[in-house]
Design a protein around this motif. Sequence first.
Motif, mmCIF file in Angstrom:
data_model
loop_
_atom_site.group_PDB
_atom_site.id
_atom_site.type_symbol
_atom_site.label_atom_id
_atom_site.label_comp_id
_atom_site.label_asym_id
_atom_site.label_seq_id
_atom_site.Cartn_x
_atom_site.Cartn_y
_atom_site.Cartn_z
ATOM 1 N N UNK A 84 0.829 -1.215 0.000
ATOM 2 C CA UNK A 84 0.000 0.000 0.000
ATOM 3 C C UNK A 84 0.868 1.272 0.000
ATOM 4 N N UNK A 85 2.079 1.199 0.540
ATOM 5 C CA UNK A 85 2.968 2.378 0.489
ATOM 6 C C UNK A 85 3.272 2.745 -0.965
ATOM 7 N N UNK A 86 3.445 1.716 -1.791
ATOM 8 C CA UNK A 86 3.711 1.945 -3.217
ATOM 9 C C UNK A 86 2.450 2.480 -3.900
ATOM 10 N N UNK A 87 1.316 1.838 -3.622
ATOM 11 C CA UNK A 87 0.065 2.248 -4.286
ATOM 12 C C UNK A 87 -0.354 3.654 -3.872
ATOM 13 N N UNK A 88 -0.020 4.023 -2.657
ATOM 14 C CA UNK A 88 -0.389 5.369 -2.194
ATOM 15 C C UNK A 88 0.654 6.409 -2.579
ATOM 16 N N UNK A 89 1.664 5.988 -3.333
ATOM 17 C CA UNK A 89 2.663 6.944 -3.811
ATOM 18 C C UNK A 89 3.631 7.433 -2.748
ATOM 19 N N UNK A 90 3.701 6.698 -1.619
ATOM 20 C CA UNK A 90 4.611 7.122 -0.548
ATOM 21 C C UNK A 90 6.061 6.835 -0.909
ATOM 22 N N UNK A 91 6.269 5.883 -1.800
ATOM 23 C CA UNK A 91 7.623 5.525 -2.226
ATOM 24 C C UNK A 91 7.693 5.742 -3.733
ATOM 25 N N UNK A 92 8.686 6.463 -4.195
ATOM 26 C CA UNK A 92 8.775 6.705 -5.633
ATOM 27 C C UNK A 92 10.035 6.102 -6.242
#
Lengths: 436, 436
Positions: free
Chosen positions: B6-14
């Motif tokens: 979810x961190x990836x899907x929420x754009x928290x990690x680029x």
Amino acid sequence: MRVLAKDILEGKVTGEAEVSGWVHRIRDMGGITFVILRDRSGILQLVFEKKPDLTLESVISVKGTPAANEKAPGGTELRVSGLEVLSKAAPELPFQVNGDVSKTGLESILDNRLLSLRNPKIRSIFNIQATIVEAFAGFLRNQDFTEIKTSKLVSTGTEGGTNLFQVEYFDDKICLAQSPQFYKETLVAAGMERVFEIGQVYRAEKHDTPRHLNEYVSLDVEVGFIESEKDLIELEKGVLAHIFAELERKNKKDLDAWNATVPSADAVAKAPTVPYDECLSIVNAEAAKGKNPGGRIFDINPEAERIICEWSLKENGVDLVFVNQFPRRHRPFYTYPLDLGDGKASSTMSFDAIFRGLEITSGSRRHHDYQAFLEALPRFGLKTEDMGGYLELLKYGCPPHGGFAIGCERLTQKVLGLTSVKEASLFPRDRKRVAP
Amino acid sequence: MRVLAKDILEGKVTGEAEVSGWVHRIRDMGGITFVILRDRSGILQLVFEKKPDLTLESVISVKGTPAANEKAPGGTELRVSGLEVLSKAAPELPFQVNGDVSKTGLESILDNRLLSLRNPKIRSIFNIQATIVEAFAGFLRNQDFTEIKTSKLVSTGTEGGTNLFQVEYFDDKICLAQSPQFYKETLVAAGMERVFEIGQVYRAEKHDTPRHLNEYVSLDVEVGFIESEKDLIELEKGVLAHIFAELERKNKKDLDAWNATVPSADAVAKAPTVPYDECLSIVNAEAAKGKNPGGRIFDINPEAERIICEWSLKENGVDLVFVNQFPRRHRPFYTYPLDLGDGKASSTMSFDAIFRGLEITSGSRRHHDYQAFLEALPRFGLKTEDMGGYLELLKYGCPPHGGFAIGCERLTQKVLGLTSVKEASLFPRDRKRVAP
């Protein structure tokens, strides 16, 4: 409407008020009578113009008007205008509720639980325990852990077949769970990744000591995707620091009743992690300095637990020590092996937490690789066909994982400095005691 | 360092990121391969340039770079640059994790708990349950209740001597507790006044139905200084409204997975309290309107539970009903009697809560007066000498009190509309099932 003693003492109620509770003390002054009323919030002095017909520990409800009196506990008393006795207590009490319990024997306290718990000092043990349970859960929920409830009726033990209580389950014989070990590992591997459970566990151990209970509350944690037991030690430091901080914040009065203090977060952070062999060296060196050095200590026994905590208090300012790298022979079959350089993998990624001289936690990384586990089994005299569900756990994708359990009553005991762990159980079970 | 799907899907990690989890699905597109990774936070599409050697449900850790792709679940995928297999799953899975489980049989789900819980829809049941437990405790703590943990090993049952599992306790035979009834009353009378317990209880009932478990989690409440069961009904309305609000706030996705909704606080407030006799009249009148009216209903049986909830939904807009004033013959000996005007006190200050056609709670005010209790015993065929600790409880000052218990699995079942209560237990126990 009923208000509490503390509402009156804190000046929240000024006009006529109704309070209810137990008759804690009666002092007949000739003309007037002082009665100390006890409710869940504390105590309050009641003043009766006419001597009421009361026995100690009766439950009453009174109406009256608050008035300042610097001689009254808390500085305020209630001048009573109306009394109702809700439940009259028998005049002969088998336990003195309002006395000094510091010299009362453990058996008397436990035999008379209904009355001994009314003593504010004894009651405070369970205020502390309720906060421990709440803070344990609260910290882990914040770290994305899911609370689980797993069955206590199992077909076999996870720590080997000994020390199990048997249950007659319809036409079958099964056991009471010694630990939720298998289930918490299963749930990590089932994708929950991070789980905790607060529940009873059962050990049919015959010894009757101040550190053993046959039924206790285990605060269990299991977590996936760890590297080693060091991740678990860090997690437990976080859990303990949070529990201590919450006790300091919510239970100051209860701690004071036992002249108890809790380690600060800084102190917990400074708790050392000492490998097993080094721990034994320290313990023997410290023991040799003592006035009555005994024989060599070969294991982390109760004496070693006491000495290593004293050492840490001296060296690090905190009587909390994590001992890791236990030899394989001391740990259960599921413990992850560690090679310390001898090529034999005779050590393990395991640890104990020892607090104020008592082991409160055991934990480890566990096997997660199916093949490696199969190869390790013979070292424990175990056969593949005995392992049943445990093999399934590793067969269908199991992350590296580990966990630990904190004994809730032991932690309570050590926070308050209680002599026996049984004092920290509402209704303890030992070899002789199954009631109340 | 590992991040979550979810961190990836929420754009928290680029930038480059590491994710770990289970292989949920593999789609070989010839040139590239899509792998759906599942972790505790959700699912994420991985893109491999070269076909990886993977089996479904293996645990992997990958490094890669997030990239937008509107066809990927959640609109973002991870282009993989490095793969590590942490645990390879056997290629033949006894349960299909990534399928539609709506037609999978209960036995298969329970036999394969490790795998069935990996299915996101089945997993969501226990997210719901964790919130129920947390919200139950949270609401009560805010109302000044203390959490207790009481022994499950008892010398006798509180609901009479039947339906008890026996335990071999050293040289003794004792029982698994059917309820913490006696202990929670004891602790109210011991001055705690307001207590709750979350713990397992055991019923050796032989019937195997979608509403019964032989071991379940009981959400127990006991409170002192009440007037009647109506105080308890108000308290339970507060508890339920809070649980439902928390589910709405924290578990929207889990509710949606089952197309489930929970009653609003307004709806809970409107839940009617219907006396037993009136309830039977309504049920029979409603049954008579049905297409296939059966015989007269003489008791609040499962059919009556279903009908009264349908009636309430029609009349009050909520399928939650409190039935009170049960006849004395239907309630245990400790229930407080109520005189409905016939001078016989043949009714009681008791209630059930029925939610969506299923009894989820039983509760009552209890006897607190020693003399009145002694006089009531013969009506239940009980003798003073059989009562042991129960008499002690009333002898030394016991406030008017009462309580109730919510079946945790039944509430979970009804929130989600599960067919069987067993689906709402991680490791259910029934007459035949003691594993996993």
